[in-house]
Scaffold this active site. Structure first.
Site, short mmCIF file in Angstrom:
data_model
loop_
_atom_site.label_atom_id
_atom_site.label_comp_id
_atom_site.label_asym_id
_atom_site.label_seq_id
_atom_site.Cartn_x
_atom_site.Cartn_y
_atom_site.Cartn_z
N CYS A 113 0.82 -1.23 0.00
CA CYS A 113 0.00 0.00 0.00
C CYS A 113 0.85 1.27 0.00
O CYS A 113 0.33 2.35 -0.28
CB CYS A 113 -0.95 0.01 1.19
SG CYS A 113 -2.03 -1.42 1.23
N HIS A 249 -3.47 7.05 2.96
CA HIS A 249 -3.83 5.79 2.30
C HIS A 249 -5.26 5.43 2.70
O HIS A 249 -5.61 5.50 3.88
CB HIS A 249 -2.84 4.69 2.71
CG HIS A 249 -3.31 3.33 2.32
ND1 HIS A 249 -3.75 3.03 1.06
CD2 HIS A 249 -3.42 2.17 3.04
CE1 HIS A 249 -4.11 1.76 1.01
NE2 HIS A 249 -3.92 1.21 2.20
N ASN A 279 -10.19 -0.19 -0.41
CA ASN A 279 -8.74 -0.08 -0.31
C ASN A 279 -8.12 -0.51 -1.64
O ASN A 279 -8.17 -1.69 -1.99
CB ASN A 279 -8.26 -0.97 0.83
CG ASN A 279 -6.75 -0.93 1.04
OD1 ASN A 279 -6.01 -0.41 0.20
ND2 ASN A 279 -6.29 -1.48 2.15
N1 ACO Z 1 -19.17 -9.34 7.81
C1 ACO Z 1 -19.76 -9.70 8.97
N2 ACO Z 1 -19.07 -10.14 10.04
C2 ACO Z 1 -17.73 -10.23 9.90
C3 ACO Z 1 -17.05 -9.87 8.71
C4 ACO Z 1 -17.83 -9.43 7.63
N3 ACO Z 1 -17.30 -9.07 6.47
N4 ACO Z 1 -15.73 -10.07 8.90
C5 ACO Z 1 -15.57 -10.51 10.15
N5 ACO Z 1 -16.77 -10.62 10.74
C6 ACO Z 1 -17.07 -11.06 12.12
C7 ACO Z 1 -15.97 -11.92 12.69
O1 ACO Z 1 -16.11 -13.25 12.30
C8 ACO Z 1 -16.18 -11.71 14.18
O2 ACO Z 1 -17.25 -12.52 14.59
P1 ACO Z 1 -17.22 -13.24 16.04
O3 ACO Z 1 -17.21 -12.13 17.03
O4 ACO Z 1 -18.49 -14.02 16.03
O5 ACO Z 1 -15.98 -14.06 16.02
C9 ACO Z 1 -16.66 -10.26 14.27
O6 ACO Z 1 -17.14 -9.92 12.96
C10 ACO Z 1 -15.55 -9.30 14.69
O7 ACO Z 1 -14.40 -9.59 13.92
P2 ACO Z 1 -13.08 -8.75 14.01
O8 ACO Z 1 -12.08 -9.27 13.04
O9 ACO Z 1 -12.69 -8.62 15.45
O10 ACO Z 1 -13.63 -7.34 13.53
P3 ACO Z 1 -12.92 -5.94 13.55
O11 ACO Z 1 -13.76 -4.97 14.26
O12 ACO Z 1 -11.48 -6.05 13.94
O13 ACO Z 1 -12.95 -5.55 12.02
C11 ACO Z 1 -11.47 -5.43 10.14
C12 ACO Z 1 -12.26 -6.34 11.07
C13 ACO Z 1 -12.45 -4.49 9.45
C14 ACO Z 1 -10.76 -6.26 9.10
C15 ACO Z 1 -10.47 -4.62 11.01
O14 ACO Z 1 -9.69 -5.48 11.80
C16 ACO Z 1 -9.57 -3.78 10.19
O15 ACO Z 1 -9.99 -2.79 9.63
N6 ACO Z 1 -8.26 -4.10 10.14
C17 ACO Z 1 -7.32 -3.37 9.36
C18 ACO Z 1 -7.19 -4.10 8.15
C19 ACO Z 1 -6.93 -3.28 6.93
O16 ACO Z 1 -7.40 -2.18 6.73
N7 ACO Z 1 -6.18 -3.90 6.08
C20 ACO Z 1 -5.95 -3.38 4.81
C21 ACO Z 1 -4.59 -3.70 4.38
S1 ACO Z 1 -3.43 -2.86 5.36
C22 ACO Z 1 -3.56 -1.35 4.93
O17 ACO Z 1 -3.95 -1.02 3.83
C23 ACO Z 1 -3.22 -0.38 5.91
#
Ligand code: ACO
Length: 322
Positions: A113, A249, A279
């Site tokens: 990224c 980003h 993204n």
């Molecule tokens: N839809 C519905 N539920 C979902 C989804 C989805 N798409 N994805 C995960 N869940 C569920 C999980 O299974 C979990 O369920 P559980 O509690 O029953 O186990 C619950 O939602 C919470 O999951 P988490 O992974 O804890 O959710 P979080 O609030 O952390 O959000 C996310 C996940 C959006 C991926 C977050 O961690 C994030 O934004 N991380 C950064 C990742 C990123 O932006 N990466 C891009 C590349 S790096 C960069 O560009 C900087």
């Protein structure tokens, strides 16, 4: 002293738009969950005949048109991408041929990224040291090709697109400062496990797809934006008000808001396009930039701060007088 300034911007988005509601039909997710956790509403997805080079080419052509430069003027092409057309040659070489540019260096930068900000930093240094006078820096990605569409934890996050700038030698800056960094110890938090040297077998469990530990990436991204904010404050001698627009980003609205808070930047001065584009990795900053330049929001003379963070981990900033 020679400086580099942005003489033109361009971007390209595939026509095909996939909304959160479309994703609801193919995976166990909801528009509400995606919007709440990420701020994303929709993403553009490349058609079968659209590639990283075809999108990057179009973005570059548009940037060159705005800058009023032709193929004969270009003496450097850098493409930041994590999704090159081929293992080799570099996507930059493919674009070079299609632009009709002859003999210039053309290479890709692999910094996920942060690829565009890495490319901008390099091109700026080339121009400052007399190695080039007119450079095209492109960020282009077909992330949809390395996303596991059965994994709701990653598939909802990414989109395709391209952005580009033309950098030109100038008597006045331009690029006011830039910094790039990496810390390889976090390799496995965000990566594609397969590749040429470690073996390439898409039938293997996990396939050649983005794998991510979302929570850990989130925490590192926010902590790293703090480091970037400190570096920027040092560059500005504490005068953060000198920044007119923060263009981070476009990973996730929650990360963008956390980054803005670290910089004490009100959201009115933050450019966010993640809702519309998701993204797009290395493409996200030049794509967002081109949109706000063409809409008239960003004007000549405005001071912009780009800040990127991505797989590697890699990160970097560029402060730019537009
Ligand atoms: N839809 C519905 N539920 C979902 C989804 C989805 N798409 N994805 C995960 N869940 C569920 C999980 O299974 C979990 O369920 P559980 O509690 O029953 O186990 C619950 O939602 C919470 O999951 P988490 O992974 O804890 O959710 P979080 O609030 O952390 O959000 C996310 C996940 C959006 C991926 C977050 O961690 C994030 O934004 N991380 C950064 C990742 C990123 O932006 N990466 C891009 C590349 S790096 C960069 O560009 C900087």
């Amino acid at each position: 002293m020679t400086y580099a300034r942005i003489a033109g911007t361009g971007s390209y988005l595939p026509e095909n738009v996939v909304t959160n509601h479309d994703l609801e039909k193919t995976m166990d997710t909801s528009d509400e969950w995606i919007r709440e956790r990420t701020g994303i509403k929709r993403r553009h997805i490349a058609a079968d005949d659209e590639t990283t080079s075809s999108m990057g080419l179009e973005a570059a052509r548009r940037a060159m048109e705005m800058a009023g430069v032709g193929a004969d003027d270009i003496d450097l092409i850098v493409v930041g991408t994590a999704t090159p057309d081929k293992i080799f040659p570099a996507t930059a070489c493919i674009i070079q041929r299609q632009l009709g540019v002859k003999g210039s260096p053309a290479f890709d930068v692999s910094a996920a990224c942060s690829g565009f900000v890495y490319g901008l930093d390099l091109a700026n240094r080339y121009i400052q040291t007399g190695g080039a006078r007119t450079a095209v820096v492109i960020g282009s990605e077909t992330l949809s090709r390395i996303v596991d569409w059965s994994d709701r934890g990653t598939a909802i996050l990414f989109g395709d697109g391209a952005g580009a700038v033309v950098l030109q030698a100038a008597d006045e800056p331009g690029i006011l400062s830039s910094h790039i960094h990496a810390d390889g110890q976090y390799e496995t938090l965000l990566h594609v496990e397969q590749g040429v040297s470690v073996g390439f077998d898409v039938t293997k469990a996990g396939g050649a797809f983005v794998k991510m530990e979302g929570n850990a990436v989130f925490r590192r991204a926010v902590a790293t934006f703090d480091l970037m904010a400190r570096e920027t404050v040092a560059d500005l001698d504490g005068h953060l008000d000198d920044i007119d627009w923060f263009i981070p980003h476009q990973a996730n609205m929650r990360i963008i808001k956390a980054a803005a808070k670290k910089l004490e930047m009100p959201m009115e001065r933050v450019i966010a396009t993640v809702d519309e584009h998701a993204n797009t990795s290395g493409a996200s900053i030049p794509l967002a930039l081109d949109q706000v330049v063409r809409s008239g929001k960003v004007k000549r003379g405005d001071v912009l701060l780009f800040a990127a963070f991505g797989g590697g981990f890699t990160w970097g900033t560029a402060m730019v007088k537009f």
